[in-house]
Design a protein around this motif. Structure first.
Motif, PDB file in Angstrom:
ATOM      1  N   PRO A 189      -3.110   0.444 -88.467  1.00 41.75           N
ATOM      2  CA  PRO A 189      -2.468   1.368 -87.511  1.00 41.75           C
ATOM      3  C   PRO A 189      -2.963   1.185 -86.079  1.00 41.75           C
ATOM      4  O   PRO A 189      -2.224   1.440 -85.124  1.00 41.75           O
ATOM      5  CB  PRO A 189      -2.847   2.745 -88.058  1.00 41.75           C
ATOM      6  CG  PRO A 189      -3.140   2.518 -89.511  1.00 41.75           C
ATOM      7  CD  PRO A 189      -3.759   1.161 -89.577  1.00 41.75           C
ATOM      8  N   ASP A 192      -0.845  -1.276 -84.703  1.00 39.24           N
ATOM      9  CA  ASP A 192       0.552  -1.015 -85.045  1.00 39.24           C
ATOM     10  C   ASP A 192       1.154  -2.162 -85.866  1.00 39.24           C
ATOM     11  O   ASP A 192       2.291  -2.576 -85.649  1.00 39.24           O
ATOM     12  CB  ASP A 192       1.376  -0.787 -83.766  1.00 39.24           C
ATOM     13  CG  ASP A 192       2.689  -0.050 -84.090  1.00 39.24           C
ATOM     14  OD1 ASP A 192       2.693   0.714 -85.076  1.00 39.24           O
ATOM     15  OD2 ASP A 192       3.685  -0.261 -83.380  1.00 39.24           O
ATOM     16  N   ARG A 193       0.337  -2.698 -86.826  1.00 40.67           N
ATOM     17  CA  ARG A 193       0.786  -3.792 -87.686  1.00 40.67           C
ATOM     18  C   ARG A 193       0.808  -3.349 -89.140  1.00 40.67           C
ATOM     19  O   ARG A 193      -0.223  -2.905 -89.667  1.00 40.67           O
ATOM     20  CB  ARG A 193      -0.148  -4.994 -87.560  1.00 40.67           C
ATOM     21  CG  ARG A 193       0.010  -5.803 -86.289  1.00 40.67           C
ATOM     22  CD  ARG A 193      -1.096  -6.839 -86.204  1.00 40.67           C
ATOM     23  NE  ARG A 193      -0.811  -7.877 -85.225  1.00 40.67           N
ATOM     24  CZ  ARG A 193      -1.716  -8.740 -84.798  1.00 40.67           C
ATOM     25  NH1 ARG A 193      -2.953  -8.674 -85.264  1.00 40.67           N
ATOM     26  NH2 ARG A 193      -1.377  -9.668 -83.913  1.00 40.67           N
TER      27      ARG A 193
END
Length: 445
Positions: A189, A192-193
């Motif tokens: 997180p 943001d992957r």
């Protein structure tokens, strides 16, 4: 008890010399072939019903089998279809996925042909099966030997290049497997992957048979490539397996032949830079389960009589047809077996004639027999070991082959009485492990 005998990453179940338990594979055709299809009970276990194999896998899992093996033979054998159930009624990977979802421990082992499957298609199918089964996918790798296997395919690989092509196939498949490591599947997180695509690597393979640039497009469940089985009968094939496989499936109908093949396999594994016990020898076997010892002896006597009945010259002719490289010029059935009927060196026999001559080498070690006696025993041998007896006798004999260093386990191919195999043969075979541990514990200071 009577038998036909005169005398990668290795999974936790493989490798006898590392103190592991023997590996047991069950051929998926055992159950549907073990019962007469002409009866209502036999038709209930139809090979055209997938629940036959689901039920078989669940029963085998409870008994202690390590894997359910699914052979694959493309093409239609019309004569075979007239006489009994087909060897393949379901595409192996599809059937394995259903069976895996209905079981919890047993591995599922479909077969792939390297000559007529691209390694990318194979690797993604195997990765999908590995995820469906939560790491219980194994695979049997073959180069195919039937002309009908290549139905509709023009591309052919010359026989002399089969081993090289198979080795490159496995190399590409393993590289694809490693191209998407498990760590890439851990969501991050903070960046943001959902998938760490930066950890997925290109294969960039440019070989004699394959061009493969990109990575696999399906994430494997396991980091290690699945247990790989290869069938072989030649020295070149054994060397290929020593470099690329975890197990070898071979026809070794006598214990003496199995011991020699196991020794040679260990030596080839060392030459390939691997520990001698890295590749398990898992020969096939046929089981003739009887209720009593007397029945087993009767069946064996009938088999010997049927072989000898036509007479010595007939049996000698059968021997020459089956083993044309034996030195049998000018001999008659009543003669003593010539001392030079076959080389006394098992390494030379295997290197020049292949594993199918090792049982003849084993039988020829008894110099006192006549040509007719030798011929009758050799002709009576099946391609694979045949064990006849009560479940307890068979379980003990299978264990003897393992304890004497001839095998690392077995693939039970065909036989009768599937219920007795699971309920009595396998526990007897496996029970020896518990007895051995108890004896070792009792002797400890």
């Amino acid at each position: 008890m009577t038998t036909s005998s005169p005398t990668g990453t290795v999974p936790a179940t493989a490798g006898r010399r590392r103190g592991r338990a023997p590996t047991l594979l069950l051929n998926a055709q055992y159950l549907p072939s073990s019962r007469d299809w002409r009866t209502a009970e036999g038709r209930a276990d139809s090979p055209f019903r997938l629940d036959t194999f689901v039920r078989e896998a669940r029963q085998a899992e409870a008994a202690g089998f390590d894997a359910l093996f699914q052979a694959d033979f493309s093409g239609v054998n019309r004569a075979g279809l007239r006489s009994g159930p087909p060897l393949t009624a379901f595409e192996p990977f599809q059937a394995a996925a259903v069976i895996a979802s209905a079981t919890t421990r047993i591995a599922v082992m479909p077969t792939v042909s390297t000559l007529h499957t691209h390694p990318f298609a194979f690797a993604r199918a195997l990765a999908s099966l590995d995820r469906i089964s939560a790491g219980r996918a194994w695979v049997n790798v073959v180069s195919s030997f039937r002309p009908g296997t290549a139905i509709g395919v023009r591309r052919q690989v010359p026989r002399a290049q089969h081993h090289a092509q198979t080795e490159e196939f496995i190399q590409v498949a393993r590289a694809l497997w490693a191209s998407w490591p498990p760590g890439a599947n851990t969501p991050d997180p903070a960046t943001d992957r959902f998938v760490r695509e930066d950890l997925i690597t290109d294969v960039d393979h440019h070989g004699e048979f394959y061009e493969q640039s990109g990575p696999i497009d399906m994430a494997p469940y396991s980091a290690a490539f699945p247990f790989t089985l290869q069938a072989t009968s030649s020295l070149a094939g054994l060397r290929l397996a020593a470099r690329t496989a975890d197990g070898v499936f071979a026809g070794t109908p006598t214990l003496g032949a199995a011991k020699q093949l196991r020794r040679i396999l260990g030596e080839e594994a060392r030459r390939a830079g691997r520990p001698a016990d890295s590749v398990a020898l898992l020969p096939g076997c046929y089981l003739r389960i009887t209720e009593t010892r007397e029945e087993a002896e009767r069946l064996s006597r009938e088999r010997r009589r049927s072989v000898r009945a036509p007479g010595g010259q007939h049996v000698l002719g059968q021997l020459r047809a089956r083993f044309p490289e034996l030195r049998l010029e000018g001999v008659s059935p009543a003669d003593r077996l010539p001392s030079d009927v076959i080389s006394k060196d098992p390494d030379e026999v295997f290197a020049t004639l292949g594993s199918r001559y090792l049982p003849a080498w084993d039988l020829a070690r008894d110099p006192g027999r006549t040509v007719a006696d030798f011929a009758a025993e050799a002709v009576a041998l099946s391609e694979h070991a045949t064990f006849t007896g009560t479940p307890e006798q068979i379980g003990d004999e299978l264990r003897r082959w393992y304890d004497d260093g001839g095998v690392d386990g077995f693939q039970t191919i065909l036989g009768n009485d599937f219920d007795a195999l699971c309920a009595r043969v396998v526990p007897r075979f496996r029970g020896a492990d518990a007895r051995a541990r108890e004896e070792t514990r009792d002797k400890a200071p």
